[in-house]
Structure formats: structure tokens, C-alpha cells
Motif scaffolding. Sequence first.
Motif, PDB file in Angstrom:
ATOM      1  N   LEU A1603       0.864  -1.176   0.000  1.00 14.41           N
ATOM      2  CA  LEU A1603       0.000   0.000   0.000  1.00 14.41           C
ATOM      3  C   LEU A1603       0.898   1.222   0.000  1.00 14.41           C
ATOM      4  CD1 LEU A1603      -2.791  -1.024   2.542  1.00 14.41           C
ATOM      5  CD2 LEU A1603      -3.032  -0.743   0.083  1.00 14.41           C
ATOM      6  N   TRP A1604       0.756   2.071  -1.057  1.00 14.47           N
ATOM      7  CA  TRP A1604       1.602   3.238  -1.251  1.00 14.47           C
ATOM      8  C   TRP A1604       0.836   4.515  -0.897  1.00 14.47           C
ATOM      9  CZ3 TRP A1604       6.683   2.692  -2.667  1.00 14.47           C
ATOM     10  CH2 TRP A1604       7.063   1.452  -3.224  1.00 14.47           C
ATOM     11  N   TYR A1605       1.537   5.411  -0.236  1.00 15.36           N
ATOM     12  CA  TYR A1605       1.015   6.765  -0.066  1.00 15.36           C
ATOM     13  C   TYR A1605       1.522   7.609  -1.234  1.00 15.36           C
ATOM     14  CZ  TYR A1605       0.683  11.584   1.580  1.00 15.36           C
ATOM     15  OH  TYR A1605       0.433  12.940   1.668  1.00 15.36           O
ATOM     16  N   ILE A1606       0.599   8.192  -1.976  1.00 21.47           N
ATOM     17  CA  ILE A1606       0.929   8.966  -3.174  1.00 21.47           C
ATOM     18  C   ILE A1606       0.676  10.436  -2.911  1.00 21.47           C
ATOM     19  CG2 ILE A1606       0.502   9.274  -5.632  1.00 21.47           C
ATOM     20  CD1 ILE A1606       1.629   6.532  -4.907  1.00 21.47           C
ATOM     21  N   ASN A1607       1.669  11.257  -3.225  1.00 17.06           N
ATOM     22  CA  ASN A1607       1.518  12.707  -3.130  1.00 17.06           C
ATOM     23  C   ASN A1607       1.861  13.303  -4.499  1.00 17.06           C
ATOM     24  OD1 ASN A1607       1.866  15.530  -2.624  1.00 17.06           O
ATOM     25  ND2 ASN A1607       2.203  15.075  -0.453  1.00 17.06           N
ATOM     26  N   TRP A1608       0.819  13.744  -5.217  1.00 13.20           N
ATOM     27  CA  TRP A1608       1.051  14.262  -6.576  1.00 13.20           C
ATOM     28  C   TRP A1608       1.778  15.593  -6.555  1.00 13.20           C
ATOM     29  CZ3 TRP A1608       1.011  10.881 -10.115  1.00 13.20           C
ATOM     30  CH2 TRP A1608       0.067   9.850 -10.182  1.00 13.20           C
ATOM     31  N   LYS A1609       1.590  16.371  -5.501  1.00 10.78           N
ATOM     32  CA  LYS A1609       2.278  17.666  -5.450  1.00 10.78           C
ATOM     33  C   LYS A1609       3.787  17.484  -5.456  1.00 10.78           C
ATOM     34  CE  LYS A1609      -1.285  20.428  -3.165  1.00 10.78           C
ATOM     35  NZ  LYS A1609      -1.610  21.286  -1.991  1.00 10.78           N
ATOM     36  N   ASP A1610       4.254  16.516  -4.662  1.00  9.28           N
ATOM     37  CA  ASP A1610       5.695  16.250  -4.608  1.00  9.28           C
ATOM     38  C   ASP A1610       6.114  15.170  -5.587  1.00  9.28           C
ATOM     39  OD1 ASP A1610       5.597  18.038  -2.521  1.00  9.28           O
ATOM     40  OD2 ASP A1610       5.504  16.470  -0.993  1.00  9.28           O
ATOM     41  N   ASN A1611       5.123  14.576  -6.267  1.00  7.55           N
ATOM     42  CA  ASN A1611       5.392  13.450  -7.150  1.00  7.55           C
ATOM     43  C   ASN A1611       6.185  12.371  -6.412  1.00  7.55           C
ATOM     44  OD1 ASN A1611       5.124  12.062  -9.546  1.00  7.55           O
ATOM     45  ND2 ASN A1611       7.059  12.832 -10.378  1.00  7.55           N
ATOM     46  N   SER A1612       5.721  12.054  -5.173  1.00  9.55           N
ATOM     47  CA  SER A1612       6.440  11.109  -4.324  1.00  9.55           C
ATOM     48  C   SER A1612       5.521   9.974  -3.934  1.00  9.55           C
ATOM     49  CB  SER A1612       6.960  11.810  -3.060  1.00  9.55           C
ATOM     50  OG  SER A1612       5.881  12.323  -2.300  1.00  9.55           O
ATOM     51  N   SER A1613       6.160   8.871  -3.548  1.00  7.90           N
ATOM     52  CA  SER A1613       5.422   7.703  -3.069  1.00  7.90           C
ATOM     53  C   SER A1613       6.146   7.132  -1.865  1.00  7.90           C
ATOM     54  CB  SER A1613       5.306   6.639  -4.164  1.00  7.90           C
ATOM     55  OG  SER A1613       6.590   6.210  -4.576  1.00  7.90           O
ATOM     56  N   ILE A1614       5.367   6.783  -0.847  1.00  7.12           N
ATOM     57  CA  ILE A1614       5.910   6.227   0.393  1.00  7.12           C
ATOM     58  C   ILE A1614       5.205   4.912   0.672  1.00  7.12           C
ATOM     59  CG2 ILE A1614       6.223   6.593   2.869  1.00  7.12           C
ATOM     60  CD1 ILE A1614       6.131   9.586   2.344  1.00  7.12           C
ATOM     61  N   ARG A1615       5.988   3.920   1.033  1.00  9.66           N
ATOM     62  CA  ARG A1615       5.437   2.609   1.310  1.00  9.66           C
ATOM     63  C   ARG A1615       4.798   2.629   2.712  1.00  9.66           C
ATOM     64  NH1 ARG A1615       7.645  -2.270  -1.037  1.00  9.66           N
ATOM     65  NH2 ARG A1615       9.460  -1.014  -1.559  1.00  9.66           N
ATOM     66  N   LEU A1616       3.463   2.465   2.765  1.00 11.84           N
ATOM     67  CA  LEU A1616       2.745   2.441   4.041  1.00 11.84           C
ATOM     68  C   LEU A1616       2.678   1.026   4.614  1.00 11.84           C
ATOM     69  CD1 LEU A1616      -0.323   4.793   3.470  1.00 11.84           C
ATOM     70  CD2 LEU A1616       1.740   5.260   4.782  1.00 11.84           C
ATOM     71  N   VAL A1617       2.239   0.096   3.826  1.00  8.14           N
ATOM     72  CA  VAL A1617       2.092  -1.295   4.251  1.00  8.14           C
ATOM     73  C   VAL A1617       2.756  -2.168   3.203  1.00  8.14           C
ATOM     74  CG1 VAL A1617       0.477  -3.144   4.787  1.00  8.14           C
ATOM     75  CG2 VAL A1617      -0.066  -0.808   5.452  1.00  8.14           C
ATOM     76  N   SER A1618       3.530  -3.123   3.681  1.00 13.01           N
ATOM     77  CA  SER A1618       4.227  -4.006   2.759  1.00 13.01           C
ATOM     78  C   SER A1618       4.071  -5.433   3.226  1.00 13.01           C
ATOM     79  CB  SER A1618       5.715  -3.639   2.682  1.00 13.01           C
ATOM     80  OG  SER A1618       6.393  -4.493   1.793  1.00 13.01           O
TER      81      SER A1618
END
Length: 1930
Positions: A1603-1618
Amino acid sequence: MECDADWAPSLHLGHTEVKASNLDRSNRRVKRQQKSQTPASPVTGPPTRDNTDHEAEIVAAAPLNQGHLFNITRQHASTVFCDTIHVLYAHLSPLVHWPERHGMEVSMPHQFVELYVWQHPYVNIFKHVRVEEWKKSAKKGDVSTCMDKSLRSVVFRIKGPVPASNYILIPRSSSHSLGLTGRYFYLLFKPTPAKYFVVHLDVAAKDGQGVRVSFSNMFKEFKCTATWVQFPFLCGAAKDSVYESTAKSARHDLVGPAPSMVRWTCLMLDLQYTLSVYLNRHHSHLKSVKLCANMVVKNMFTSDLLLDPGVSFSEAKRMGLATSQGTGPMPRDMSFPVPKGNSWHDLYDYIRFPSEGTKLPFDSIQKSFPSHAPECVPPQKIPMREEARCVNLSKPVRERLSLIQQITSPRPLPRSRAPLVTSVPELGVVSTIHNGNHSNEDWCCHGGGQCQQELTGCGPSRPPCVADGGGMHLYVHTEDDNNSSEDSEAEETRVKLHPDPILRLNRIIGFGGATTKCALWTKSGDAVVYPCHAIIISMKISTSQQRFFIGHTDKVSALAFNGNTTVLASAQTGKHSFVRIWNYHKGNCLTMIRTHSHSLSSLSFSYSGGVLCGVGKDSHYKTMVVVWNTLHVIKGGEVTVLAKAHTEVDIHTMMVAFFDDTRMVSCGRDNVRLWRVRNGALRSCPVNLEGYHSLDFTDVAFEEGDSEQQLEDHTLFASSRSGHILEIDYSRVVIKNVRRLRHSHRREQGTLNTGPGIAVNSISLSSTFCATGSEDGFLRLWPLDFSAVFLEAEHEGPVSLVSVSADGLQVLAGTSTGNLGYLDVSSRGYSTVMRSHTDSVLGFSVDGIRRHLATASGDGTVRIWNMDSLQQLYDFVSEDSPSSVAFHPSQQVVSCGFSSGIVRVFDISTAQLLAEHKQHKGEVVGLAFSPDGELMYSACSLGSLALYNFSEEDHRVIRRLCNVVARGTERAPDALTVSSDSRCLAFVGPSEFTVTITDAQSLDELLRVDVSILDVDSTSLDSALKVCFSPACTGHLLVATSANKILWVSTKTGRLLRKVSKVHKHRCSSLAVSEDSRFLLTAGHKAIKVWDYNMQLDLNSQIFVGHSQPIRQVSFTPDQLGVVSVGDAIFLWDILAHPVDSLTDSRPPLKLSRVSPPKSALKAQPEPKVNGMRLSSGMPRETAPLPSSPSPPLDISTIDQVDQEAFGFLSPPQASPPVPTSGSGLSSVSRPAMSFLKVTELTNSSPIDTSQVDEVEFKGKKPTRPDCYRHFTPRFKTSTLDQTAVVPQPGGEGMRLKAVIGYNGNGRSNMVWSPDQGLFAYSCGCVVVVEYLHTGCQRHLLGHTEEISLLAVTNDAQTVASAAGGSSGSRSLICIWDIQNGACRNTISYHRGAVQCLAFSRDDLFLLSVGDFSDPEVALWSSRTFQLLSTVNVSGSIHDAAFSPSAANQLACVGSQGVFFCLIHTQGLDVDLEVQRVSAPEEVGDVELTALCYDTNSILFTATNGGHVCVWDPNAQRCFMTWEADEGEIRVLLCRGNRLLTGSNTRWLRLWGVEAVQGMEPGADSGAMVVLEQEMMLDGTIVSAAFDCTMDMGIVGTTAGTLWYINWKDNSSIRLVSGHKTKVNGVVFSSDESHFASCGEDGSVRVWSASSNELVVQFQVLNRGCGCVCSPVLSSSKACVAAGYSDGTLRIFRLASSEMEMKLHPHPVAVTAIQYSANGHVILSAGKNGLVAVSNPVNAATVRVIGDHKGAPITTIQCVNKQYKEFGLEGNEMWLAASADRRVSVWAADWSKNKCDLLDWLTFPAPAYLGDDDPPPSLAAFCPADPDLVVYTGYGVEKELSFYSLAKKRVVKQVVLSHWATCFSLSSKTHLIAVGSKERVLKLIKSTSGRFQDFLHHSDSLQTCHFSPSGRLLFTVAYNEILLWEVQGL
């Protein structure tokens, strides 16, 4: 500002608005100086004060007795103070200011505060101690303040489940006291829903004794000691809620967690009453208050005033409530706000203790329900009649009042007649106990059961005459009290109903009532005596002839015989408990005893009959034991009390010793006691139970012997719920022997040494054997040494009673399900004496041809009885409660109506479901057949009426009318009546004031009669209750009204022909007329009356009472020879009147052709197409054969129970349409008619052969799976869930689920996120995980057993729906979760395959569910009741569905056939779905539509499996734009504002700008309309997505289990659940438990943080599978993990550098096991070929290779520190290896010296494995508590864990398992073992005791489980599901 004189406000003398002039100040200063110069003069002013807070009127009247403290006289101080207060109040009232309580305390002299003022009229405790400063008060745990929106004020919130750790304490120290003298304590609070709270009040009595008063919803019962009173608290609920309705009607067991709709509550506790009544002490003051756990508190205060929170100040003025009278309204700062136009009682709860209303259960604090009228009536207030007022009325009003006056004006009553008493029953010599509380219409009856006649008239009735003090009253209805003394000659000249009596009670079908634990044998063994509610029945077992003992007014709770069974004692329960003693043979009552106040539960006679012992409660609800002298009662003597005693111990059973009348024995929870009467005192001593003091003892019995034996020769047996049987030496009061009865796992050997204990409920002994009845439904016969069971009989419910006959040849058994039978020991045959409903009988119908009786009961069953033998023939069981039944006049067909509105018709002779009708939405309140059998009618509680054609095969519906029958259920079960000529149908409706007569063939209305104005003599407006046609006079319709009248109405004109008033004291509940119209039968409350139909006699009726509960229905039998009445039981009466031979039958003849079986029964039925499911057509089960006993070995199998959605049966399966079920729908289990018993002789017995039920499979073309990845495909599993697992009770789990590691990437839309409400939930396996993102904490929703496919959330984020497929071919399951408390609100089981889509409507009123390709059905549900509203079958597969955001009645679905536009049509309760299909546009080609979404303007976007996006106009149902958004299949489509999100199987997540799409013209260039704003590639196919309203941030799930956290403003993705995507092969902890590592088939090794469960680092090896992982015992700075791979390599990874440190290649094949040595010097690894390699982790060299296991894969390697010099071997550690060939090698090693020697070699034999899959693995481990023991499990002769001692060279212990183990782990600190199995069961076992618990939280078979080094945590793995458990212990 409103101000009340009785509540004078405090005056702030320094108010800023009151300014004194300089002249005033000067004058006051001069006066003070003058006074100071004359010290002898008294003070003329009041004490200097800033504030005062009490009522001026009361203060003025109060004498100042302590004036000397202020150097003033008493009279002067009182006068000056009162005058000053009155003057200030008069002048300053416009500028009044309410002061703070603490301001008063500071400014007033402390003497004055303590003695006079400050505690009146009330004390605000929170302000008094300034609780917010926490100086004088204390808090602990989770205590905080918050703003409550409903109260608009700050409140204190206490959280936390442990009361001792979360509380507010006032005052802070126990050395201080509040000293509050107010009589009433008020608490303004709100319990936390679904939680428990506790409140402790420490109160001081005037004698100085401290008393604690506690109340809590955690307490189950009232308890009282000398210093402590404990009350259960019953929380109230919202108005009209289900909980409130249940609390009003239920009588017990409502104590528990607060309901979800709990409200703010004002609790008033009378402390003076509590101490006085319960402890006989006088209240002094309140010392302290402690508020504990799970509540929100506004305030609390004390007062001497009885205040009503529901009364405002203005209302109090109008009502005359004043504080001078001890009452008044609630102070403003203590009141709850009430919005204008609302009622206080509709918003809040007011609970008073003691309550003025009915209070059940006793001694509990709960809300009173009688009314919402103000409850604080001033004490001793005399009601005054107001004077009449003159009112001017308009002309229309005067005319209306004139009409009403004509209707309601009273008429002169006719002259009364004198009463007539024919006889008074003889009840023996007893003292009369007067009780005026009884208002029943009671009767008096001799032992033979003949009832006395009631003498009726038309005038007022005389008060009841108490005949015997037992509540049996003879009501004598008089017509003129002045003429009540007429002589007997005048009485005999009266004409009355003959014969007298006209009814005789013949038989009763029923057993139990208050208890099913008492039934007795007579000494001869030819009769059984048992209770049936308020009647005692003696039944001969050979002829079924019954004899009745009648005299109790409430349910009989205990029975006892003397030794010769000549004297019978019986006790009744309830408020008015008493004991009756009967002459058994004559049947008359000898005497009545009333010593206990209530709840008599146990009786025991001495053998001689001279002593009777009873256990019950006294008036203070304390257990009291009483012993009576009954020696002379048989001769007419009186009964005296020998001794009595109060006790605090629990007594379940008490009996008098057969050898000594002065000795008794009792047992209960935690105790067995011996009692003795000596010198008029009853004393007891406990048996020394040693280590068994915590058992719950259920029964006691003496070993049979001679009464002349010495005392020391007698032995006592005591049974317990744990299965322990204690053999007690009576003389020494110690235990001689203890045996524990266990369930047998090897019955063929006759042993009972293993398995859980048998919960024994009852025990009885003969000279040769012992009989036990247990909770598992078995009656077992044992030898006296309990060595083995030699005979057993299985019942369908827990056995609550066993009793051996005097000759020892028969054993009586009773069950809690209402069955009574006996086992013949010599023939091993079982006979049923009586079966019974376990709840009230709601209705019945009689089949006159076959003499069958059908009954519907509140216990959820419909049963069919033989009226001659009283045997039950059929038994229907259903969760959908039956409400009415009706037999066909000629066929063997019965119709059943249910509370859901369904009507089912069954042909019993052919065991077929003939029809199922769903014409009604409400409860079926009436079912009737026309006398000719051609038509059937049904009516429901919502007013609908249906007509059915019964002459046709399908029984089709001819007509259905709505709103024609009066609404409500009070007219059930016989709301309809049909005339004997089959021409007319009558019922009450459309309103309760009208009766309608319709044409029976067409339901056309013929006549409507308004009964409210029919009787012009009536003083009130009548409503109709029951209607009935007269069979012989078809022109007569009888109507029973609410005014207790019966009206004869002409069916032609509607005119009133005749009336009878005062029919019953209560409303008439049933009405019937005999066929010859000679007699009228009525029922009211508990009484039956038989009337002369023509009402031409002086005494027209006789009354008969025998029911202990209200009668629901009464009727004549079809042969007119009997009467049937039902209520608490089934009563069969004989009519003693002679039949009239010249009767003519006006009914048309029956059609003889209809007697034959219907056509549907003769015609061959097509077989249903069901795949892998056991079938049932919904028919009742045939009579189950009685168990027989052929020659040994005896083998009688129990009857299989088949689950069916409607009903279950035993006949061959027939076609039956599937019935959708939900959590509140029908889910039936059929039971056999007779007791299905299994009688088994265990000596030399063979295994039982279980009969198999044939399975019918689907035939036809199998549906084809669509070419679409979007369609959910459950992961293939070979495991099946074990439904027999023993799941622990909530709160008693030995471990709890702490965390779930991973996310199920195989799901579809199985993640929801609501950023506004903070909800984040996803699924992993069969668990729904609710995670709090800011803390990482998890909450788990447990209810599914299969893989969850998708989730859906309501728009308010309060409810989540989850769907999972069914197991073993069953239907899928949808669970509805309440997010606030985590409870499952409802379940839906409808779709045959998996659920593909779930969606809530925008207004959250509807829930849409869509089945997968195998069952593509769209179902619409109500999201409030979750009842099915409408369904639509579509062609092709459906992949996605969504509701329109702007129109609540619009939705769309997409699938293989295009777009389906749906429109919801709602008409009343009917909901229909209109569906229009539109194909995909041609420009996208031959594709499947895979996803869809709406934008805010209801424009529809759809996606295809070719990567196109289509834009649709839903109103025009056309596509006006397409574009190619991806190269692969688009699985996720989401629109927020002007931005569109697409996610595909190419792993691309793209964001599109679609702002211009809304204004696009047809034919425009689509490329110019949409803009690709951003894109991002993730680690797998996109399967779920949720974003905020602006599409700036969101969460996306992929098939990689991430499960990825997506932030379009920063064009970033953070792994929430793996999590792992593929199978997990191993999990291991680090030595310090700071990290844990897992490895999987995908070649990854993942290291996680143990504190946060987050992924720290991942090591990935491509194209290699990782089969095992291990971690050394090293410091965290050198932490590393080693893993073995499928290519034979070992890799060592260093955590600090996140790099691979070394690669070794010691094996040519896949590595199956790996382990560091105990000191970490070497690595031991094993390959699939059985070779073990020892490698050096420093230089990567292979030290040695061990080939002892060559050829068999190694499954386990383990190393421990251990020296074994006693074996002559050198070494400082041991290690073992287990291989698949069931061999274990144990080695001693010293790796520093390169020594490794074989210590032991174990081989475990096993039979040949014949399974299709792989055999269970061979597993071994050292026992952490003793490394000398090796624990092994694997395939073998038995499923077990073997403990092998290396020192003794043998197996020293075995623990039997219920399944083959696939993994196991031993805890290092406790004796716990975790065992996983292929049946998905995780079993936690205590190895020392064998105690275990099963956990079913995995959706597949378990392959790994591993305890942490500390033993506090446990990992379990099933495929890719990793669950982390917190171990608490067993």
C-alpha cells in the motif's frame, strides 16, 4: 432572566452594577465605629459575606442554634439575617448574579458553612473540590476533558477497560471526607457504548460504620455484605430502539455492556433508603466518590430535595412543586439542555433508585418504563380538584360535544343479582396469607383437576376472596352487593350453564417452565412426576395417562418426594414463593408453607417424610436455608420450622441424608457443605476440597446403602461442570477419591483418559451403577469406580436431570430443551415421556381427520403433535420466527406464516414444499383456509391481505390488497375468520375501530362496520380485537372489543344484535364458537370462559384457569369433543356436554378428490442444480425412529442434521428454490421429531459408521471466466476450515491478535481510506485491518473465514462492508461492520460465487452487491435493515459498479456486455431496479469494460481491458468521447473534481486533467480535451485506490502486497504497508526481539521493526526462492540474517549496512533448513537431499557434511546450549535434525574443537500414507524447559505430540491432537505449544495440563509458527499472511 422564588439565587454583594455612594459609605463607617465602642451591644448585621448559595425562604425559617459562636443571640441573628436576605433579594433581583460555589466557601465563616447553609439546597461536588485543579481530587489513567456537543459544556471523559487503573477519585486522600449530608446523590453521566463502568460511593452511617455502595453494568447480580452493597446497573438506550424494547419486556440477564445508542443519564440514588433497607443502618454523610472506567461525566451533586430533571422552572410553578415540600426542578447548572419543541425524556434517561415502577431484575438500578410523567411528587401531597372553569364554545364545537356526550354518557346499570358460590376447594390446614396484589382471574381446583364454576353477572365485582393464601382466589362476580346474602333455595332456582363443570382438563403437552431440573420417579417406577409451568403432572409411562396437582400461582421450581412417594412437596418461584405439600395418592393439598420471600430453588424430603429442607431467598435477597418439621402433616397437623440459616455461599442443590433426618448436604460454586440440625440451630461445615475449591459443583448423591449403617460407612459423590467427580468420606469430611470424566477419543478401547472434561449437570446412583447427565447431551451409565462407560444415550440438548428408579432398571433424563424420557437399562431401549416448546406457544391449528395438532412457538419452531399419544411427529426450526399456522381442512397440508412475512405451504405426507409466498413485508398475523379447502388467506402486521388459489398446483396468488387489515401484531395468530359456507371473510381493519367483511372469492368489500359507535351505551370508544363467524348462524359475526365486550353483528346490515359486557377482567385474546353454535369460547389473560351462545341463562358462563401465562389462542376441536388452549403450554380439555343429535351442517360437502395427494406430489420434480451442496427442500423431518439395541456390538448412529436455508428434513431432497439469507433472515436447522438418541455399549464396540448423504451436482454448461484481470479470482487453496474447532470465549483468550503484517494484493478494491474521518482499512487474508496512520496501531475485524475480496465504506465512514467467498461451495459472506466499536452489525449470505462489487449509495440508504461470473446477479439491499430489496440477473460478467453522486436512485455497472444503466424505483416498501444495457462504443473494439466512476456532474467514465477510457452521458445513455489512456488493462478508475486517475496492470498510475470534458461538443477532437498531468510506476498492478477530494494525495494498493502513499504535489510515493506477494517460508526473531525477518518464494528476505511492524530493509534475489531464514545470537551492532535458497546457496546479510556480507554454496539442491549454532560459530544447513552441511560464516568454508539423513528432505534443524558429560561425550551444545522419513537425530557438538557426535537416533513408525497430497511433515524441537526432552510430531499411528526423554530413552508423555500438525513451536518461558494445521486451526496448548484453545484467523493452512525468545510474542504464517500474536497464557 427568569428567577423562581423557591430557588432564590445567590447574591453577589460586590456586583459591579451595585455602586454605593460616598454618603452611604460614610454612614456605614460611622455605625461601625459606634458599635466597636460598645462591646456589650450585640451585632445587628449579618456576617460579612461575598456569596451565599441557599434558599432565602428556608434559611429564614431555620433557627440559628449556634449563635454563641458569633457572639450574638439566636433570635437576633435569625431576624437580622432573614430580613437582610429578603430586602436584598427584592432590590437586587434584576441585577442578580449566580455565584460560584467555591466563592461561598471562601467568603463565609467556616462555622456557618459547616452548620447551616452551604449544603442546601444542593452541593455541586465538582465545584466544591475544584476538580479541574486536581488538588482535592485525584485522577489516574486515561482521564481527560472534552466539549460535548449535545450538552454544550465541558465534560470529563474516562477511558480504559481496567477500573483500578482509570478513575476519578474525590476527595484525593482517604483521610479526608466530603462530609455531604444530602439524602439523594445525583450523577450526570453517559456510559461508553459496548463498555463497562464502575462507580463506588463510600458512605458513613450514624454509628460510624463505613459502607461502600457500588453499581456497575459489569455486575451480574445483587450482592450485600455488612459493609458493601453491590447493584447491577442496566443501561438505558435511545427511545424506540431495539435495546429499549427488549429492556421493557425482558425479565433478566440484561446486565452487560452499554448499548450503542446509550444516552446521557441523570441517576438519583437514595442513600438513606439504601442503607436502611439493605443494611438496617442510618445514613450520615457521603465520604467519597470513585468513578471508574468508560464513562463521560458532566457533574454530580447531593441534595435533600427530590428533583425532577424533566421539569423546567415554569412547569414546576404550574405544578406547585416547591423546595419547601421537598421537591423541585433541577438546578440550571445541573440540567441537560432541551431544544425547543422536544421532550427531556426523549433525549435523556432519568433513573431513580429505588424506582417507583416495576423493577426487574430485582435489586438492580435501571430505568423505569411506566411513563414519562414527572416523578417527583411532593411527599404527602394531597391531590386537589380544580374548580370548574367557564369556557365559551363555538356552535360546531357544541354540536360535536353533544354527539360525544350521547355516545359516552353513562347509562343506569341493571339491578344486580346475588352471588353464588357452589363450593370452596379443600386445601388442608394452613394459616391464611392475605395478599391483595393478585388480580388474576383465578380458579380453584381439586387434585383431580376439576375446575369450579365462575359466577358472573353484569355489575361490579366483589374483591377477591383469598381461599388458601397461595394466591388462588375465587372471584365472585355480583350484580348487587345489597342482595349478596340470598338464601340457598333462591340460588338453586337460578338457571345456569350445564353441565357444571363443562370442561375437564385431560392432557397437557409441556415440561418445565421455571426449571427442567426436577422430575421424579414414583417408588413403583410406573409413573413420572414433573412440573409444567404452574401445574404438576403425574404421568403413567405405560398409558400416558396424566393426573394434575393444581394450586400454584406461578411456575413450579422444585419437587421432592418422601421415601415411600406418598407425600409430595412442591415450590414455586417468583415474588410470592411458597411450598405446597400434597397427598400424592389422593391428589389433595395438605398444607401450604410460606417462609421464603422468593426464588425457591431446591427442596428435599427426608426418607421418612418427617423433615423437609428448602433453599430460597429472603426479603433482603439473601440465601436462606429452612428446615421444616412435616412429621404430622399427613394427619392434618401443622408444619413448624425446625431451624433456618442465612448463608453467603452459593447453593445449587441441597438434599437430606437418607440415613439421618437431621443431616443435609449441599453443593454449589466453589463449595460442598455438610449441614446438621442440632438444638434448634442449623449449622454447616465445608468439605476440605484441597485443590478443587474453585470448581462449580452441580449435584450431589449418596452411595446407596442401609440407613442402619455406621456414619463412617457412608460415601457422598459430588459432580462438577469441569467433569470432576469427588468421592467424599462423609464422616471425615474429606475427599476420598477424585475422578475426572473426559470425552473419549478411542471409544473402541473403552477408555476415557484423554480429551476435555465432561460438564456434568446431574448425578444419580443405584447400588450397581452411577448415571450422569452432561452438557454435551449424553446420559451415561458408569460402574461405581467410573472405569468406563457401559451405556450412553445422546440427546439433542444438554441433559439437566438424571434420576435412577428405585429398582435401578430405569433412568429418567430431562434436557434443557424441554425433553423428558427414560432409558430402560435391561433392554437398552429409550422412550420419550414428553417433549415441549421452550418458549410461549403463539398459535395452533388442528387436523381433525388425522387428529394432528400444529403449534407455532416463540422458540422459533413449528411442531406437529399426535393428539392421542402426545408424541411429537415433526419439528421445524428456524431463525425466522413462526407466527401462525393453519391445517388444510382435508389434505395433510399445513401452512406456516413467519415474522418475515413469508408464507410456506408443506405437504407432510409427501415431504414436499408446495409453495413459498413472499407477498407480505410484515409479520403474518393471520392464516386461514376456506372450509371447502379451495382458497387460503393470509394477513400481515403492516395491513396487507392476500388470497391464494389452493385448487391449482402452484397455489398462485389471486389478489393482494394493501392497508386493509388493521396494523399491529396484537391480533395474531387468528386475525382472519372465514364463514362456514366459504362465502365471507372478516377481519379488523383498515383501522382498529372498524370491522370489514369481504367476499371470500374475490376480496371485494361487502360491509364495513364501525364498532366504536356501534354500542350507544358505551362510555368509551371501542376498538375491535378479535372477530369470529358463528358456524351455524352465518349471519352472525362476533366481535371482541377493547372494552371487554362481545358484540353480535349482523353480516347483512351491520346492526348490533346482542352484546355481553365484562367478558373478562383483561382483554379478550381469542374467540371461538362451537359448530352447533351452542357454546361460545373466550380467553382473557390466563382464563378461559365457556358461555351459553344465546345468553339466555341466569349464569351464562363458567371460568377455567390453569395457564401461568396469557393465553394466546383457544378453539374447539373439529370433532367438537374437546377444546385446545395454548400459551405457556398446550392444554387439551374434554367437553362434558352431551352433543345434540339433530344438528344440521350448513357447510357444503368437502371435495373428496382433494383428499388424495396433490398433483405436485405425484408429478416428477426436476432435480435442482447444486454443486457440491447437501440439499433440503424445506420440509419437516419425518419421525425419528426410537433407538434400538441389537445384539452387540451395538451401533446406532445419530441422525444427520442437514442445514437448509428454509427448513431441514430427512426425506429425499426435492426441488427447492434457493432462499436469500441475511443476518436477520432465515437460517433453519431441522431436528428429528423424537429424541434422536445414540445408545452405545462401549464394551467391545466397533467404530461408528456415519451415514452419508448423497450429493447432487450441477449439470449443464459451466460458466466461462472472463478475459479480464479486473475480475476477482480467489487464490487456489486445498485446505478447508474445521468447523468443530473450540474457539475461546471473548475475554478468555490465551493470546490476542496484535498485528497483521501485509496486504492482500490479490483482492479487488480491498482498501478504503476516508481522509476527513481518518478511517484507513484494508484486508489481509480473512482479516479486516483498521489502522491508525498517526500511531501505526491496528484494530482487527474478525468474522470471515475465507479470503476477503473487497471492501466498501459508507460516505460518513461509520460503516464498512467486507465480502469473502464461501467455503466448500457455500454462498459468499458479506459482513457489515460498525467502525466505532468494531462489531459486526449484520451478515449477508446471498451470492453463490465470489462477490465482485460492493458499493454504498451517496445517501447511504442502499448497498449494492454484484456476484462474479458464475452468478452475475445484481442485488440491492437496504443499508439500514440489510434486507434484500431487489435483484436483477444480467447476461455476462459484471466487473465494477458505482452509484451516481448527484442522483441517489441512479447507478451503473460495467462488464463484458457493456454498460448497464440502472434506475431505482421506490413505491412504499417495494423497490425495483430498471436496467438498460448499452454496448461499448465501436471505436474501442471488442473489449470488456473493467472499471467506472462518476464525476461530480454525473458524467460517467468507464475503462476497458484494452486501455481505453470512455466518457458517457448517463441521461442520454451514449458515449461521446474515448481516448487511449494506457497500453494494458485499466483496473482502477477514480475521479475527483476535474482530475481522473487510472491504474493498470502495466503498473502505471496516471493522473489526467478532464476539465474540458464537461463542455465538449459531439465530434470534437478528444485529444484536445484531456491532459496527462502526472504519472508514476509502482511495484505491481494497481488493484485499489483512494484519494482526497482534490486528488492531491491518496493511497494505492498493488498486487505486490504493498500500500503506497501517493503525493502528486511532490510526485512522491511512500510505502505504508508491505507484505509478501508469494508464499512465506520462514519467520525468525532477532535475539533481542528488536527485529524479525521473513523470507518467501519470491526470493526476498525482509527485515521488520518489531516495535512498529514496518519494513526496515528488503534483500531481493531474482529468480531464486528463499526457503528458510535464521538469525544468530549476536548483539544488535553485529545483527545479521542468513537465508537458504532454492539454488543451494546460503547468503548472509548484515543489517547495519543493508548489504549482503557473504554467499556460500554448500548444497547442490534447494536448502530446506538453516540454523546458526548456539554460540554462532557455524551455520548448519540442510538440503532437499537430506545432507546437512556445517559452514563457517567467517571464511565461507564447509567444515563437514553429515549424510545420516540422506535421501529424505530435512524439515527441521535446531541448536541449544547443553552439556552431556553423563553420556561420556564432550560438547557444550546439542542440535537435532528431523527428516521427512520420520527420523530424528540428536547430536552433541563442540564446534571450537571441531567435534560433533551422534547422541541419539529416533525413528517413529507410521502406516502407509494413502492421501492424494503430501503427508504431514515430520517436526522436532528441544523442550525449552528441559532440553533433555525432544518433542516430535508427524504422520504416524495417532495425531499427537510425543515427548521423548534422552535420558530415559523412551517417550514419557503424549499430547493428543485433533489434526495433523503442519508446524509447531514451543515457548521458552511457559509450557505453551503452538500447533498449526492444514485445517487452518492454530491451537495453543498448555503441555502440563492439556488445556487448549483454537484460533481461526487464517484463510489457509498454516505452514509456520514461531515464538519469540521471550515467549511473549508468536508469529503464525499461512501462505503470505503473517499474524503477530501477543501471548497471555492459558
